[in-house]
Scaffold this motif. Structure first.
Motif, short mmCIF file in Angstrom:
data_model
loop_
_atom_site.label_atom_id
_atom_site.label_comp_id
_atom_site.label_asym_id
_atom_site.label_seq_id
_atom_site.Cartn_x
_atom_site.Cartn_y
_atom_site.Cartn_z
N UNK A 1 -62.63 -47.66 -30.19
CA UNK A 1 -61.45 -48.18 -29.48
C UNK A 1 -60.55 -47.02 -29.05
N UNK A 2 -60.14 -47.05 -27.79
CA UNK A 2 -59.26 -46.00 -27.28
C UNK A 2 -57.80 -46.37 -27.55
N UNK A 3 -57.03 -45.39 -28.00
CA UNK A 3 -55.64 -45.66 -28.35
C UNK A 3 -54.69 -44.86 -27.47
N UNK A 4 -53.46 -45.34 -27.37
CA UNK A 4 -52.42 -44.61 -26.66
C UNK A 4 -52.00 -43.40 -27.49
N UNK A 5 -51.49 -42.38 -26.82
CA UNK A 5 -50.97 -41.22 -27.51
C UNK A 5 -49.85 -40.60 -26.67
N UNK A 6 -49.07 -39.71 -27.27
CA UNK A 6 -47.92 -39.10 -26.58
C UNK A 6 -48.18 -37.61 -26.38
N UNK A 7 -47.83 -37.12 -25.18
CA UNK A 7 -48.01 -35.70 -24.88
C UNK A 7 -46.70 -35.09 -24.36
#
Length: 218
Positions: free
Chosen positions: A1-7
């Motif tokens: 499952x692909x998850x959101x992340x912060x950059x």
């Protein structure tokens, strides 16, 4: 499952003063350890006359790589507190260098931890941080009778149309967040009695900045 992340999308500089010591936090987006090392070296040359150039960085969607340095400050009083701030904010692909010009007064270990952490927080306030979310580019092919219904559905679901091609039929290229894919398919099928064809093209990650879509293709 692909998850959101912060950059970190755009870096910035923040500065605080503590008992006449200056703490300058400089941020830059980085994707590799080599980029981080080059940035740190650049700052060390720029602030060659500073007392310390401490750093912290986190790289990878899940923060797989991370490192920090006290650069001569007492152990665990600079780099680690800086890294802790980045981890609490869940930001990756980020490097920060905090430059200290000593003001003549010792801060103690607690004072150093607070000062370096505060400098990082101050700099982060000026940075542009984006939440990157998983989505798919989807082709929706319909006749002209169905286009109005489909555009209404897209508006209701707040989905972005990236391209529109009008020939004997209409093809829309739409950015669809992963969690909305099933709902969109069901609503379009019902609204057009199955006449519209929805085809998944490929996976992307995306973010919205100033109402504009930014794509991060895998």
């Amino acid at each position: 499952m692909r998850n959101a992340y912060r950059i970190l999308y755009e870096g910035a500089v923040g500065e605080i003063t503590e008992k006449k010591s200056r703490f300058i936090a400089t941020f830059r987006p980085v994707k590799t350890e080599e980029e981080a090392a080059a940035f740190i070296d650049e700052l060390r040359k720029k602030y060659w006359d500073a007392s310390h150039n401490c750093y912290a960085w986190i790289i990878g969607k899940n923060g797989e790589e991370k490192r920090s340095s006290d650069d001569g400050e007492p152990s665990q009083t600079a780099g680690k507190p800086m890294l802790d701030v980045l981890e609490r904010e869940n930001i990756v692909n980020i490097c920060v260098v905090v430059t200290r010009y000593f003001g003549g007064t010792l801060l103690g270990t607690g004072g150093l931890v607070r000062a370096y952490s505060s400098a990082v927080k101050e700099g982060l306030n000026a940075c542009t941080v984006l939440t990157i979310e998983p989505a798919k580019k989807v082709s929706i092919l319909t006749d002209y009778n169905g286009i109005g219904k489909i555009q209404y559905i897209l508006g209701q679901l707040d989905m972005k149309t990236l391209e529109s091609n009008y020939t004997d039929r209409v093809e829309l290229i739409v950015l669809v967040p992963d969690e909305k894919l099933g709902k969109l398919n069901a609503e379009i099928t019902e609204a057009t009695s199955g006449k519209a064809v929805m085809t998944e093209l490929f996976e992307v990650y995306y973010s919205i900045l100033n109402k504009e879509v930014i794509l991060f293709e895998e």
